[in-house]
Design an enzyme around this catalytic site. Structure first.
Site, PDB file in Angstrom:
ATOM      1  N   ARG A 210       3.406 -29.679  12.723  1.00 24.79           N
ATOM      2  CA  ARG A 210       2.792 -28.464  13.263  1.00 24.79           C
ATOM      3  C   ARG A 210       2.187 -27.597  12.151  1.00 24.79           C
ATOM      4  O   ARG A 210       1.109 -27.015  12.326  1.00 24.79           O
ATOM      5  CB  ARG A 210       3.836 -27.676  14.067  1.00 24.79           C
ATOM      6  CG  ARG A 210       4.224 -28.443  15.324  1.00 24.79           C
ATOM      7  CD  ARG A 210       5.516 -28.012  15.941  1.00 24.79           C
ATOM      8  NE  ARG A 210       5.867 -28.863  17.076  1.00 24.79           N
ATOM      9  CZ  ARG A 210       7.025 -28.822  17.704  1.00 24.79           C
ATOM     10  NH1 ARG A 210       7.957 -27.981  17.325  1.00 24.79           N
ATOM     11  NH2 ARG A 210       7.261 -29.644  18.709  1.00 24.79           N
TER      12      ARG A 210
ATOM     13  N   ARG B 214       9.590 -32.398  12.893  1.00 23.80           N
ATOM     14  CA  ARG B 214       8.499 -32.105  13.825  1.00 23.80           C
ATOM     15  C   ARG B 214       7.728 -30.846  13.423  1.00 23.80           C
ATOM     16  O   ARG B 214       6.538 -30.699  13.737  1.00 23.80           O
ATOM     17  CB  ARG B 214       9.028 -31.981  15.257  1.00 23.80           C
ATOM     18  CG  ARG B 214       9.898 -30.766  15.525  1.00 23.80           C
ATOM     19  CD  ARG B 214      10.512 -30.813  16.916  1.00 23.80           C
ATOM     20  NE  ARG B 214      11.194 -29.577  17.279  1.00 23.80           N
ATOM     21  CZ  ARG B 214      12.415 -29.242  16.851  1.00 23.80           C
ATOM     22  NH1 ARG B 214      13.069 -30.037  16.002  1.00 23.80           N
ATOM     23  NH2 ARG B 214      12.983 -28.115  17.242  1.00 23.80           N
ATOM     24  N   HIS B 215       8.390 -29.958  12.695  1.00 16.49           N
ATOM     25  CA  HIS B 215       7.722 -28.726  12.268  1.00 16.49           C
ATOM     26  C   HIS B 215       6.704 -28.995  11.151  1.00 16.49           C
ATOM     27  O   HIS B 215       5.730 -28.263  11.009  1.00 16.49           O
ATOM     28  CB  HIS B 215       8.751 -27.693  11.833  1.00 16.49           C
ATOM     29  CG  HIS B 215       9.724 -27.362  12.929  1.00 16.49           C
ATOM     30  ND1 HIS B 215       9.330 -26.759  14.097  1.00 16.49           N
ATOM     31  CD2 HIS B 215      11.053 -27.621  13.058  1.00 16.49           C
ATOM     32  CE1 HIS B 215      10.380 -26.618  14.891  1.00 16.49           C
ATOM     33  NE2 HIS B 215      11.438 -27.145  14.288  1.00 16.49           N
TER      34      HIS B 215
ATOM     35  N   CYS C 244       3.395  -2.679   4.052  1.00 17.96           N
ATOM     36  CA  CYS C 244       2.485  -1.587   4.411  1.00 17.96           C
ATOM     37  C   CYS C 244       3.216  -0.749   5.453  1.00 17.96           C
ATOM     38  O   CYS C 244       4.435  -0.890   5.595  1.00 17.96           O
ATOM     39  CB  CYS C 244       1.120  -2.104   4.878  1.00 17.96           C
ATOM     40  SG  CYS C 244       1.121  -3.084   6.392  1.00 17.96           S
TER      41      CYS C 244
ATOM     42  N   THR D  74       3.222  -0.801   8.750  1.00 16.24           N
ATOM     43  CA  THR D  74       3.783  -1.619   9.832  1.00 16.24           C
ATOM     44  C   THR D  74       4.054  -3.072   9.422  1.00 16.24           C
ATOM     45  O   THR D  74       4.753  -3.787  10.141  1.00 16.24           O
ATOM     46  CB  THR D  74       2.775  -1.691  10.991  1.00 16.24           C
ATOM     47  OG1 THR D  74       1.544  -2.230  10.475  1.00 16.24           O
ATOM     48  CG2 THR D  74       2.514  -0.325  11.588  1.00 16.24           C
ATOM     49  N   GLY D  75       3.428  -3.531   8.349  1.00 11.78           N
ATOM     50  CA  GLY D  75       3.428  -4.957   7.987  1.00 11.78           C
ATOM     51  C   GLY D  75       2.250  -5.693   8.613  1.00 11.78           C
ATOM     52  O   GLY D  75       1.904  -6.799   8.188  1.00 11.78           O
TER      53      GLY D  75
ATOM     54  N   HIS E 197      11.074 -23.016  10.793  1.00 11.54           N
ATOM     55  CA  HIS E 197      10.107 -23.698  11.664  1.00 11.54           C
ATOM     56  C   HIS E 197       8.664 -23.591  11.171  1.00 11.54           C
ATOM     57  O   HIS E 197       7.901 -24.541  11.310  1.00 11.54           O
ATOM     58  CB  HIS E 197      10.166 -23.116  13.086  1.00 11.54           C
ATOM     59  CG  HIS E 197      11.376 -23.570  13.855  1.00 11.54           C
ATOM     60  ND1 HIS E 197      11.540 -23.329  15.196  1.00 11.54           N
ATOM     61  CD2 HIS E 197      12.488 -24.251  13.448  1.00 11.54           C
ATOM     62  CE1 HIS E 197      12.694 -23.847  15.608  1.00 11.54           C
ATOM     63  NE2 HIS E 197      13.298 -24.398  14.560  1.00 11.54           N
ATOM     64  N   ASN E 198       8.283 -22.422  10.662  1.00 10.76           N
ATOM     65  CA  ASN E 198       6.865 -22.188  10.336  1.00 10.76           C
ATOM     66  C   ASN E 198       6.549 -22.321   8.847  1.00 10.76           C
ATOM     67  O   ASN E 198       5.383 -22.224   8.464  1.00 10.76           O
ATOM     68  CB  ASN E 198       6.432 -20.790  10.810  1.00 10.76           C
ATOM     69  CG  ASN E 198       6.795 -20.521  12.259  1.00 10.76           C
ATOM     70  OD1 ASN E 198       7.626 -19.664  12.552  1.00 10.76           O
ATOM     71  ND2 ASN E 198       6.231 -21.280  13.185  1.00 10.76           N
TER      72      ASN E 198
ATOM     73  N   ARG F  81       7.254   1.929   7.510  1.00 10.08           N
ATOM     74  CA  ARG F  81       7.486   3.000   8.486  1.00 10.08           C
ATOM     75  C   ARG F  81       8.260   2.490   9.698  1.00 10.08           C
ATOM     76  O   ARG F  81       8.359   3.165  10.718  1.00 10.08           O
ATOM     77  CB  ARG F  81       6.140   3.604   8.918  1.00 10.08           C
ATOM     78  CG  ARG F  81       5.412   4.276   7.761  1.00 10.08           C
ATOM     79  CD  ARG F  81       4.009   4.684   8.106  1.00 10.08           C
ATOM     80  NE  ARG F  81       3.333   5.234   6.930  1.00 10.08           N
ATOM     81  CZ  ARG F  81       2.019   5.215   6.738  1.00 10.08           C
ATOM     82  NH1 ARG F  81       1.233   4.692   7.657  1.00 10.08           N
ATOM     83  NH2 ARG F  81       1.496   5.708   5.634  1.00 10.08           N
TER      84      ARG F  81
ATOM     85  N   ASP G  90       0.876  -1.177   0.000  1.00 12.04           N
ATOM     86  CA  ASP G  90       0.000   0.000   0.000  1.00 12.04           C
ATOM     87  C   ASP G  90       0.913   1.227   0.000  1.00 12.04           C
ATOM     88  O   ASP G  90       2.143   1.114  -0.148  1.00 12.04           O
ATOM     89  CB  ASP G  90      -1.016  -0.044   1.161  1.00 12.04           C
ATOM     90  CG  ASP G  90      -0.391   0.261   2.519  1.00 12.04           C
ATOM     91  OD1 ASP G  90       0.846   0.400   2.624  1.00 12.04           O
ATOM     92  OD2 ASP G  90      -1.157   0.354   3.503  1.00 12.04           O
ATOM     93  N   HIS G  91       0.307   2.400   0.176  1.00 10.53           N
ATOM     94  CA  HIS G  91       1.085   3.642   0.137  1.00 10.53           C
ATOM     95  C   HIS G  91       2.122   3.708   1.249  1.00 10.53           C
ATOM     96  O   HIS G  91       3.164   4.337   1.093  1.00 10.53           O
ATOM     97  CB  HIS G  91       0.133   4.850   0.227  1.00 10.53           C
ATOM     98  CG  HIS G  91      -0.780   4.775   1.399  1.00 10.53           C
ATOM     99  ND1 HIS G  91      -1.820   3.869   1.468  1.00 10.53           N
ATOM    100  CD2 HIS G  91      -0.800   5.462   2.575  1.00 10.53           C
ATOM    101  CE1 HIS G  91      -2.442   4.018   2.625  1.00 10.53           C
ATOM    102  NE2 HIS G  91      -1.837   4.967   3.317  1.00 10.53           N
TER     103      HIS G  91
ATOM    104  N   GLY H 188      -1.199  -4.926   9.037  1.00 15.23           N
ATOM    105  CA  GLY H 188      -2.463  -5.047   8.297  1.00 15.23           C
ATOM    106  C   GLY H 188      -2.338  -6.049   7.163  1.00 15.23           C
ATOM    107  O   GLY H 188      -3.240  -6.888   6.951  1.00 15.23           O
TER     108      GLY H 188
HETATM  109  C1  RB5 Z   1      -1.906   3.066   6.300  1.00 15.70           C
HETATM  110  O1  RB5 Z   1      -1.829   4.344   6.829  1.00 15.70           O
HETATM  111  C2  RB5 Z   1      -1.511   2.035   7.337  1.00 15.70           C
HETATM  112  O2  RB5 Z   1      -2.570   1.843   8.203  1.00 15.70           O
HETATM  113  C3  RB5 Z   1      -1.120   0.754   6.648  1.00 15.70           C
HETATM  114  O3  RB5 Z   1      -0.054   0.979   5.796  1.00 15.70           O
HETATM  115  C4  RB5 Z   1      -0.657  -0.393   7.539  1.00 15.70           C
HETATM  116  O4  RB5 Z   1       0.322   0.021   8.430  1.00 15.70           O
HETATM  117  C5  RB5 Z   1      -1.701  -1.174   8.175  1.00 15.70           C
HETATM  118  O5  RB5 Z   1      -1.437  -2.118   8.921  1.00 15.70           O
END
Ligand code: RB5
Length: 147
Positions: A135, A131-132, A64, A66-67, A97-98, A108, A7-8, A69
């Site tokens: 799981r 074992r993984h 995104c 934070t990663g 493992h996963n 950000r 996303d942006h 969402g």
């Molecule tokens: C967008 O502003 C922000 O919410 C998105 O990029 C992301 O961090 C969501 O988890």
């Protein structure tokens, strides 16, 4: 082939990781977004998730702010094991493992150098199985209503 989406909040970091993928001659498909205009992340996560779950890409990387969402949305697709990582150890374990198949990075949160380092670990680490394997199969059983 690797599939990418952002996303942006993650588009700029996606461009940085693409530069690395180009230099390493790693094939990828970029499903966008391609500029800083505000877009909703769930449809992009869904597209990347389905591409991986359908076997059209070996792995995916989502970006995104934070990663978070992206990972929540991508994990709604059966067969997706998406992880938000910001350090080497968790990224290595997510693969070994996963058997994570989508890495979610925060535009950000991470600088370019760290994002590329995590990408290298994610793409370069094999699943250990053993074992993984059991799981991971139990995770699939949850998707199938068996657990
Ligand atoms: C967008 O502003 C922000 O919410 C998105 O990029 C992301 O961090 C969501 O988890």
């Amino acid at each position: 082939m690797i599939v990418l989406g952002a996303d942006h909040g993650g588009v700029s970091l996606k461009e940085s990781v693409k530069k690395y993928l180009d230099s390493a001659k790693i094939e990828y498909r970029d499903l966008g977004t391609f500029d800083g205009q505000s877009v909703d992340y769930p449809p992009i996560a869904a597209q990347v998730g389905h591409t991986v779950a359908d076997g059209k890409a070996e792995k995916g990387i989502l970006f995104c702010g934070t990663g978070i969402g992206m990972s929540i949305a991508a994990n709604k697709v059966d067969g997706v094991r998406a992880v938000v990582c910001d350090n080497d150890y968790c990224t290595e374990k997510a693969r070994s493992h996963n058997n994570a198949n989508i890495l979610c990075l925060g535009g950000r949160v991470l600088d370019e150098e760290k994002a590329i380092a995590l990408t290298k670990i994610f793409l370069g680490t094999e699943f250990e199985g053993g074992r993984h394997q059991r799981r991971v199969e139990e995770i699939t059983a949850i998707e199938n209503g068996k657990l």
